[in-house]
Structures are given as C-alpha cells and as structure tokens.
Design a protein around this motif. Structure first.
Motif, short mmCIF file in Angstrom:
data_model
loop_
_atom_site.label_atom_id
_atom_site.label_comp_id
_atom_site.label_asym_id
_atom_site.label_seq_id
_atom_site.Cartn_x
_atom_site.Cartn_y
_atom_site.Cartn_z
N UNK A 53 31.07 84.67 92.71
CA UNK A 53 31.50 85.72 93.64
C UNK A 53 32.99 85.63 93.94
N UNK A 54 33.51 84.44 94.11
CA UNK A 54 34.95 84.32 94.41
C UNK A 54 35.78 84.93 93.29
N UNK A 55 35.48 84.55 92.04
CA UNK A 55 36.25 85.08 90.92
C UNK A 55 36.01 86.58 90.75
N UNK A 56 34.75 87.01 90.89
CA UNK A 56 34.44 88.43 90.70
C UNK A 56 35.14 89.30 91.73
N UNK A 57 35.15 88.88 92.98
CA UNK A 57 35.84 89.66 94.02
C UNK A 57 37.33 89.75 93.72
N UNK A 58 37.93 88.64 93.34
CA UNK A 58 39.37 88.65 93.05
C UNK A 58 39.67 89.48 91.81
N UNK A 59 38.75 89.50 90.86
CA UNK A 59 38.94 90.34 89.68
C UNK A 59 38.91 91.82 90.06
N UNK A 60 37.97 92.19 90.92
CA UNK A 60 37.91 93.58 91.40
C UNK A 60 39.19 93.95 92.14
N UNK A 61 39.68 93.04 92.96
CA UNK A 61 40.92 93.29 93.69
C UNK A 61 42.10 93.46 92.75
N UNK A 62 42.03 92.80 91.60
CA UNK A 62 43.10 92.91 90.60
C UNK A 62 42.94 94.12 89.70
N UNK A 63 41.92 94.94 89.97
CA UNK A 63 41.74 96.18 89.22
C UNK A 63 40.99 96.01 87.92
N UNK A 64 40.22 94.93 87.77
CA UNK A 64 39.48 94.69 86.53
C UNK A 64 38.04 95.16 86.65
N UNK A 65 37.48 95.64 85.55
CA UNK A 65 36.04 95.82 85.44
C UNK A 65 35.44 94.44 85.20
N UNK A 66 34.19 94.23 85.63
CA UNK A 66 33.64 92.87 85.60
C UNK A 66 32.25 92.85 84.98
N UNK A 67 32.06 91.90 84.05
CA UNK A 67 30.74 91.53 83.55
C UNK A 67 30.51 90.10 84.01
N UNK A 68 29.54 89.90 84.92
CA UNK A 68 29.30 88.58 85.49
C UNK A 68 27.89 88.11 85.16
N UNK A 69 27.79 86.89 84.72
CA UNK A 69 26.47 86.35 84.39
C UNK A 69 25.63 86.15 85.64
N UNK A 70 24.32 86.12 85.43
CA UNK A 70 23.37 85.85 86.50
C UNK A 70 23.28 84.36 86.72
N UNK A 71 22.77 83.91 87.85
CA UNK A 71 22.60 84.69 89.07
C UNK A 71 23.95 84.98 89.69
N UNK A 72 24.12 86.18 90.19
CA UNK A 72 25.44 86.62 90.65
C UNK A 72 25.95 85.83 91.83
N UNK A 73 25.07 85.36 92.71
CA UNK A 73 25.52 84.76 93.97
C UNK A 73 24.89 83.39 94.21
N UNK A 74 25.47 82.68 95.19
CA UNK A 74 24.98 81.38 95.61
C UNK A 74 24.17 81.46 96.90
N UNK A 75 24.46 82.48 97.73
CA UNK A 75 23.82 82.60 99.04
C UNK A 75 23.49 84.05 99.35
N UNK A 76 22.69 84.24 100.40
CA UNK A 76 22.38 85.59 100.89
C UNK A 76 23.64 86.27 101.40
N UNK A 77 24.52 85.52 102.03
CA UNK A 77 25.77 86.11 102.51
C UNK A 77 26.61 86.63 101.36
N UNK A 78 26.67 85.89 100.26
CA UNK A 78 27.45 86.34 99.11
C UNK A 78 26.89 87.63 98.53
N UNK A 79 25.58 87.86 98.66
CA UNK A 79 25.01 89.14 98.21
C UNK A 79 25.73 90.30 98.87
N UNK A 80 25.93 90.20 100.17
CA UNK A 80 26.58 91.29 100.91
C UNK A 80 28.06 91.39 100.56
#
Length: 463
Positions: free
Chosen positions: A121-148
């Motif tokens: 999630x940390x890398x994916x969020x920063x990638x989105x902020x940098x204007x990148x499209x993202x393909x992220x492997x599963x499981x996407x998150x570590x916690x329920x909070x990260x889901x949101x």
C-alpha cells in the motif's frame, strides 16, 4: 503446486491456449514502438520476475527495482527483460534498490508492485501520487485500515489499478463457475468452502544471522517492528526452493509471519475468497461477513492476547476452519484442508460445484451445454471488455478507460474477509463485523487489530 510450478504451468498455458476475443478488436500488444507504455517493475523476486516477463511483450520495461541485488536485480537482468531497440536487441533496464527512484521518473507510465505484502500500500499510494498506473500483486493490503487507504487513493487519483488476482481471468474455471452461480443453476447458495491450503511450520528455532552486506534489512522491514535478521540456510526445508536464505522472515517466507502478511488467509484467501464473493455478487461495498468465528484455529507457536510469544518461528495459523456468516445468508468456511482439495466448493439448493485452478467439477458441469453461456456473458465479467489475459486487460483499461476485471473496490471486499479471518483466528473466538460501517463491533480488543502502528519514517501517506 508450489509457486515455481504454477509459474511454469501458467507460461505453458499462455503459450498453448487461445483466449476468446471480440472480432475486430485490436490486440493491446499491437502498438507502435512510439506508442508503447513505459514500465517500471518494483520487486523482481520470483513472482515479480514472472510478472515482468508477462508484461515484457506488452510494455517497454525501462526500470527494475529490488532490495536484493543478487536474488532480484541480477536474475531479472539476466533473464532477458527490457525494451527492444530498432534492431530487436534488448536494452537492459535501469536497476535500482530504492523504489522512489522509479517513481520520480517522468518517463515511466506504469509500475508493478510485487514486494512483500507489508510494502504494497505504501508504494502503491506513492505511485498513484506520482501519476503512475499500478499493477499490484495480491494480497493488496496488510490491514483493514489499509483497505480504506488504498481505495481512497485510487478514487482520488483516478489512475488504472489492477490487482494480480489472475484467477478471475481463468475462462473455463473461475469465470465459468461465476456465471453458473450467478445464473442460479445451483439454486440459492447455502454453503461455500474455500480450501486455501496448509502453510509450512518450523519444527525448530530459526537462528539469528547477519544479513548480506548488500541487503538493506532495516529498509526491508519498513513499517513492521524492528527485529533481528533470521536465516537457517535450509533451502530444502523452505516452502520455496528459490529462497536463498532458507527459513527466514523475508523473500518468499514472509508469508508465514503476521508481521508482514496474513499467512494462508491472505496468501490464498485473496484468490479463493475473492472468487467466491465475485460469484455470489458479494464483492460490493456494504456486503460481506456479519460474524467471523475463529474458535477452530491453531497456531504453531503460543499466542497471548492475539500476539505470538515466540519470535523465531513461523507464527501464522496452520490448522483452521473459520466460519463466516454472510449478508446473503450463506455460510462460508475458510479451511486449510477439505475432501475436495484446494479450491472453492459451492453448495446450493439445486446442486454443488467445485472449482480449482485445474477444473470445474459437478453434475451441473456435466449437464451444461457447451454454448450455454455466450461470449457476451464472459465479456460482462470483464466490465464489457473482451475476455483476455489478466495483464492484457490491465493495459487495455489504461488505453481505453474503464474498470479492470480485478479492481480495488472488489478486492478490498475479499480482503475484509481475509483480515477478519486472521483476527478471529489470532484471538480464537467469534467477532462481529458491520459491513456498512466497515468496523469490528462489540469487541474492543478485536477492533484494535484493524490498524497497526507504523515505524517512524515508513508511514503510509493519507493525502
């Protein structure tokens, strides 16, 4: 089937199978060199390297990144990944150890994130902020909070985001099973069993060791609590024979530590629970589980208040039958073993169906005419796009717009079940969940597991 065998089988299937496509649709890989997307691959271990090869014919891979120079970067460079020049020769991609160097490049359009789960999630969020499209492997998150957090980021930045749950792209197995369930051919679904397999356990303590000089152990730990590097070098005892450290807290073995993952609950649950909810139409916000019973779960080490008391052995649950009561009235069992084997068993008022990566079986399959479902039915599962490979679908959605087959919103619904199963297992009791507010209710201790404290310097952006 271990991961190496799965990747080899997947490559063979891809080379020998012809997926149905819509007549007159230009394949997404048939792009002029000047119009090809430029990709950076963050995390190129065993799965990351496999994903890089899958994208190598669809994009120009201009950068790769991995903390482990020998295991990730060197192997990937030597495997033929890279952009082709005018003469068809491979141009070796730039190599980095820090993912931020990839994100800061303006010439990169899209990134893959194939790191251990606690970095996704940390890398994916920063990638989105940098204007990148993202393909992220599963499981996407570590916690329920990260889901949101990740769902909010995708909504805010509007880039195409595909999760690597490729089972949704298996035409004759999980896609066909989904159409059968949705068509009511099994009647009302009363019971679902998701067999997600049994993880390895440690029968002895893993010794403390010194990490390789060129492997940044502190950076690898990221948001997780600091702990000493462990490795026994027993590759034969490891679940993944590509792991050069043997039993350890990193590379493939990170899956068996709650600090970095959720064990089988998230590793395979992200696949089978996802497809089960997809078939039943419970992959939408506001649906999902109401209660999650973790009474029947065992761990390979002692636990106190939901936390392991031993820190040098794998700690995720290895024997379990988690029972989830769903909003549609069905009961879902998440188990480590079942008579039907790895896969999903649907039991309805009119029949039963078992689906796995190898086949669909059941009377309904035997009696179903081959042309019962049209190509349009399958395309509808792809949100109106032509049914094709998982990565091709991602690239097409970047080009054409629209939602990919494995989107963040539906994946979060599956991971709610996965994380809740792990929490209930860790506490050894039943917990309750409000799918509308997305909160654990009536249990303050269980609710404390919805989020985790992140180490200073490795916090996830919420902007």
């Amino acid at each position: 089937m271990d991961r190496r065998e799965f990747l080899r089988a997947s490559s063979l299937i891809a080379a020998t199978s012809v997926l149905p496509t819509m007549p007159g649709v230009k394949p997404v890989w048939a792009q002029a060199p000047s119009d090809r997307l430029r990709m950076g691959c963050i995390g190129v271990g065993s799965m990351g390297r496999g994903d890089a090869h899958g994208f190598n014919g669809l994009c120009d891979i201009v950068a790769i990144c991995d903390l482990d120079k020998d295991y990730g970067l060197a192997r990937t460079i030597n495997s033929g990944i890279g952009k082709k020049d005018d003469k068809g020769q491979t141009i070796t991609p730039d190599a980095y150890k820090d993912y931020r160097r990839v994100l800061e490049r303006d010439d990169i359009d899209v990134v893959t994130v194939v790191t251990p789960d606690h970095w996704h999630v940390k890398i994916a969020v920063e990638a989105l902020q940098a204007g990148k499209h993202v393909f992220c492997q599963k499981p996407l998150t570590l916690t329920l909070e990260e889901n949101k957090i990740i769902r909010k980021a995708v909504e805010k930045y509007g880039k195409t985001f595909q999760v690597g749950t490729q089972q949704r792209s298996q035409y004759n197995e999980f896609a066909r099973a989904t159409l059968i369930v949705r068509a009511g051919l099994l009647g009302d679904i009363k019971r679902v069993v998701c067999d997600i397999g049994t993880p390895p356990i440690c029968d002895k303590d893993i010794p403390q060791s010194n990490p390789p000089e060129d492997f940044d152990w502190d950076f690898y730990l990221g948001q997780a609590p600091y702990t000493e590097f462990l490795a026994d070098g027993d590759v034969q005892g490891s679940d993944n024979k590509d792991n050069r450290f043997g039993r350890t807290r990193c590379h493939y073995e990170f899956r068996w530590w709650y600090e970095y993952s959720g064990g089988k609950f998230t590793d395979w649950g992200a696949h089978h629970i996802d497809c089960a909810l997809w078939a039943m139409g419970l992959d939408k916000i506001g649906t999902g589980p109401l209660t999650i019973d973790g009474t029947n779960a065992k761990h390979p080490v002692p636990f106190k208040d939901g936390y392991p008391t031993v820190n040098n052995r794998y700690n995720t649950s290895h024997e379990f039958d988690i029972v989830l009561k769903l909003t549609n009235g069905a009961e879902m069992h998440v188990v480590n073993s079942s008579p039907d084997g790895n896969g999903i068993l649907f039991e309805g008022t009119k029949g039963r169906l078992h689906v796995s990566r190898g086949r669909c079986k059941g009377k309904v399959i035997e009696e179903l005419p081959q042309d019962y479902f049209s190509q349009d039915d399958f395309n509808a599962l792809y949100n109106g796009k032509p049914f094709e490979g998982h990565k091709e679908n991602f690239i097409r959605c970047i080009r054409e717009g629209g939602k990919p087959v494995s989107d963040v919103w539906s994946h979060v619904q599956a991971l709610n079940c996965c994380h809740l199963s792990a929490i209930a297992a860790r506490l050894g009791r039943q917990i309750s969940w409000d799918p509308k507010t997305e909160q654990i209710v009536g249990d303050e201790q269980a609710a404390s597991f919805q989020a985790r404290e992140q180490r200073k310097g490795y916090e996830i952006s919420r902007d």
